[in-house]
Design an enzyme around this catalytic site. Structure first.
Site, PDB file in Angstrom:
ATOM      1  N   ARG A   1       0.815  -1.222   0.000  1.00  0.00           N
ATOM      2  CA  ARG A   1       0.000   0.000   0.000  1.00  0.00           C
ATOM      3  C   ARG A   1       0.842   1.262   0.000  1.00  0.00           C
ATOM      4  O   ARG A   1       0.525   2.227  -0.697  1.00  0.00           O
ATOM      5  CB  ARG A   1      -0.966  -0.013   1.188  1.00  0.00           C
ATOM      6  CG  ARG A   1      -2.176  -0.888   0.934  1.00  0.00           C
ATOM      7  CD  ARG A   1      -3.055  -1.074   2.152  1.00  0.00           C
ATOM      8  NE  ARG A   1      -4.259  -1.828   1.776  1.00  0.00           N
ATOM      9  CZ  ARG A   1      -5.132  -2.318   2.636  1.00  0.00           C
ATOM     10  NH1 ARG A   1      -4.946  -2.145   3.936  1.00  0.00           N
ATOM     11  NH2 ARG A   1      -6.188  -2.992   2.211  1.00  0.00           N
TER      12      ARG A   1
ATOM     13  N   TYR B   1      -6.448  -0.646  -6.892  1.00  0.00           N
ATOM     14  CA  TYR B   1      -5.887  -1.898  -6.373  1.00  0.00           C
ATOM     15  C   TYR B   1      -5.199  -1.719  -5.026  1.00  0.00           C
ATOM     16  O   TYR B   1      -5.033  -0.621  -4.543  1.00  0.00           O
ATOM     17  CB  TYR B   1      -4.995  -2.590  -7.383  1.00  0.00           C
ATOM     18  CG  TYR B   1      -3.799  -1.888  -7.950  1.00  0.00           C
ATOM     19  CD1 TYR B   1      -3.154  -0.846  -7.319  1.00  0.00           C
ATOM     20  CD2 TYR B   1      -3.274  -2.317  -9.178  1.00  0.00           C
ATOM     21  CE1 TYR B   1      -2.044  -0.255  -7.870  1.00  0.00           C
ATOM     22  CE2 TYR B   1      -2.160  -1.727  -9.738  1.00  0.00           C
ATOM     23  CZ  TYR B   1      -1.540  -0.696  -9.076  1.00  0.00           C
ATOM     24  OH  TYR B   1      -0.435  -0.116  -9.632  1.00  0.00           O
ATOM     25  N   GLU B   2      -4.858  -2.856  -4.422  1.00  0.00           N
ATOM     26  CA  GLU B   2      -4.321  -2.938  -3.056  1.00  0.00           C
ATOM     27  C   GLU B   2      -5.280  -2.311  -2.033  1.00  0.00           C
ATOM     28  O   GLU B   2      -4.861  -1.709  -1.056  1.00  0.00           O
ATOM     29  CB  GLU B   2      -2.943  -2.271  -2.968  1.00  0.00           C
ATOM     30  CG  GLU B   2      -1.904  -2.846  -3.893  1.00  0.00           C
ATOM     31  CD  GLU B   2      -1.729  -4.356  -3.758  1.00  0.00           C
ATOM     32  OE1 GLU B   2      -2.044  -4.894  -2.686  1.00  0.00           O
ATOM     33  OE2 GLU B   2      -1.286  -4.988  -4.729  1.00  0.00           O
ATOM     34  N   GLY B   3      -6.575  -2.500  -2.263  1.00  0.00           N
ATOM     35  CA  GLY B   3      -7.590  -1.904  -1.402  1.00  0.00           C
ATOM     36  C   GLY B   3      -7.983  -0.555  -1.964  1.00  0.00           C
ATOM     37  O   GLY B   3      -7.180   0.381  -1.982  1.00  0.00           O
TER      38      GLY B   3
END
Length: 598
Positions: A296, A436-438
């Site tokens: 993140r 992406y990645e949350g």
């Protein structure tokens, strides 16, 4: 127009004077990573990224990666050769543990390398980024046998890694995944299922790909409590470390994407593929969060890095493009950099990029403190601050990546909309980073749902108190700092009001807090960015460089007066609650419920 110049002077100033890198270098284990050594290393790294990696950016976008009839994936021309040079130079291993062949440098240094490689070519940089996430998971949870078998070549970059989370029916809801893992007699597991959106799920740059796959064992609890994590290599590894038979994982297709065309985003099918459990069964979510938290901050850096490259291009274009006459100018035409609105866009890019860089490096420095400081209390507090800063860096950083690359395109005018200039690629490439990645909405939910609740809100209020310590420093620095001090104080007040509202409201009405979470996170991003620029402005005179001191003061003042006021304007949205968000049903939202007059 699309040349990349690594901003090494800005980075060196940030490390030495803004985020306190000399103190990081004094932590146990980092004695070899003094500032002079790091600056020299980063200069060499910047030269490599600019000369070797950056020229592949345009080619990668136009060619893209291609799925072959035999199920293998070819990356664009030059990628394989440049990746080999990257591995031989050892750039990916710099911040990784020495015991597995890494350089043992701080995460702060690794973050700068991530910025440099991402500015050079975001699509290319994703392969090392995902590999680092897989390495972090193995370091934390792998047993000695798995570490010895996989980490040495992953650390060098000879083998790459992936994260296999998402499935067609389970997007951000990881708990809905259905991939199965059945234990075999030899202790391995047979993995069966399909995964989508797998970055560098197959490619030709490395001889081995180490997939980290989330799956369920028979009888596992429902939801996220029943997820386990497995290593599933593309090729099985023999006892002597050599590569053996091809595992039963296949690339079904490549996604056709808006941007990052060179990065192969794969749909992978596992059919009784051989996998090896990492850690314990049903502990996969813990391992996933190690991978995700590592990634993140790296994704936040993508917003910074692509915005930096887009800014460089728009600045060059604004100086060369002549059109019309600026006020008071003479001659046939003026360069568009002489027009106030173009200056506004350039200054907005420049100030936000500087603030983002300081903020990302600050987060990384706290990561290093949380892992290497000898005092457990200091480590614990640093870990709390990392928890606060990481969702801000990821969400605010990638939102700004989108906004600033759009401004860069705007400066190009109609030519920016033409692909040949390369301005559009930056905007297309960075758009995925907010997803992406949350997603950024998930980051905001994490900030108010998890991080705000730490010690009943005291953790975040204490951090805000730390930021407010700069107000008397600005007062003592001279009248030229007064506009920054006054506006910072006003916006800190707004942020504190929003924070106390969230602390009061969230426990009893979580939907109300979540409804304001995105504007609330934006408030934090604006305030932390302004705070870091003010720190830089205060520190710059000590360098003895009058030009640097002036530029840092101007950037901090511009940000405080023209960008930071957005913070208080978001207070109403952050504290409005959920009433109006849920007041209309789907029919009313579509307008279907309205009657048409006859």
């Amino acid at each position: 127009m699309d040349q990349y110049q690594p901003p090494l002077a800005d980075i060196s100033f940030a490390l030495e004077h803004v985020v306190g890198y000399p103190d990081i270098a004094k932590l146990p284990g980092f004695e070899h990573a003094d500032l002079d050594t790091v600056v020299e290393l980063l200069e060499q790294c910047g030269d490599f990224m600019a000369a070797a990696v950056a020229p592949t950016n345009r080619t990668g976008d136009t060619q893209g990666s291609r799925l072959q009839p035999d199920g293998t994936v070819l990356t664009p021309d030059g990628f394989k050769e440049v990746y080999r040079q990257y591995v031989e130079a050892g750039w990916g291993s710099v911040p990784l543990p020495e015991e597995y062949g890494g350089g043992g440098f701080p995460r702060t240094v690794g973050l700068v390398i991530q910025e440099l490689i991402t500015s050079a070519n975001m699509a290319f940089s994703l392969c090392p980024l995902l590999t680092q996430g897989a390495i972090e998971a193995l370091l934390h949870y792998g047993d000695d046998a798995l570490k010895e078998r996989y980490l040495p070549k992953m650390v060098t970059g000879e083998w790459t890694g992936t994260m296999n989370l998402t499935e067609p029916q389970a997007g951000s809801d990881v708990g809905a995944l259905t991939t199965r893992a059945v234990r075999q007699g030899d202790g391995s597991y047979a993995i069966t299922g399909q995964k989508i959106f797998i970055t560098y799920g197959d490619h030709d740059m490395a001889e081995q790909i180490v997939h980290l796959v989330l799956a369920r064992t028979p009888g596992a609890p429902e939801g996220t409590r029943g997820i386990s994590c497995f290593i599933v290599p593309k090729f099985l590894v023999n006892d002597d470390g050599s590569l053996g038979a091809r595992n039963t994982v296949e690339t079904v297709s490549l996604e056709h994407k808006m941007g990052i065309h060179a990065s192969p985003t794969c749909v992978l099918s596992y059919e009784n593929a051989t996998g090896y459990l990492i850690g314990e069964e049903n502990k996969g979510m813990r391992i996933m969060f190690v991978m995700m938290n590592s990634a993140r901050l790296g994704v936040g850096v993508q917003g910074l890095a692509v915005a930096e490259r887009a800014y460089q291009q728009s600045l060059a274009y604004a100086q060369e493009r002549r059109q019309g006459l600026a006020a008071g100018a003479y001659g046939a035409s003026s360069p568009i950099i002489d027009f106030p609105d173009v200056r506004r866009m350039l200054m907005t890019q420049r100030a936000h990029v500087a603030a983002m860089r300081y903020l990302m490096l600050l987060d990384a420095s706290y990561v290093d403190i949380s892992t290497h400081h000898p005092d457990p209390a200091v480590r614990s507090r640093a870990d709390e601050i990392v928890g606060i800063l990481t969702p801000i860096c990821k969400s605010f950083g990638t939102d700004l990546g989108n906004e600033l690359t759009s401004l860069a395109l705007q400066i190009h005018g109609g030519m920016g909309f033409i692909e040949e200039t390369g301005a559009a690629q930056h905007l297309r490439d960075i758009r995925i980073a907010a997803i992406y990645e949350g997603t950024n909405g998930i980051q905001a939910a994490d900030l108010v749902g998890r991080k705000l609740g730490v010690r009943g809100g005291s953790s975040m209020l204490e951090f805000l108190g730390t930021m407010r310590e700069i107000e008397p420093q600005l007062a003592d620095a001279g009248t030229e700092f007064d506009p920054i001090r006054v506006e910072l104080g006003r916006q800190f007040d707004a942020l504190e009001e929003a924070t106390r509202w969230m602390v009061r409201t969230g426990p009893g009405d979580p939907n109300a807090a979540l409804s304001g979470s995105t504007p609330y996170l934006r408030m934090w991003g604006l305030c932390t960015g302004a705070w870091m620029l003010a720190r830089a402005a205060l520190a710059a005179p000590a360098t003895g460089d009058a030009g640097l001191a002036e530029s840092q003061l101007v950037l901090a003042r511009f940000y405080a007066e023209q960008l930071l006021p957005q913070c208080a304007s978001l207070l109403g949205a952050a504290t409005a609650g959920s009433r109006d968000l849920f007041a209309l049903d789907a029919g009313q939202l579509s307008g279907a419920a309205r009657k048409v007059r006859s």
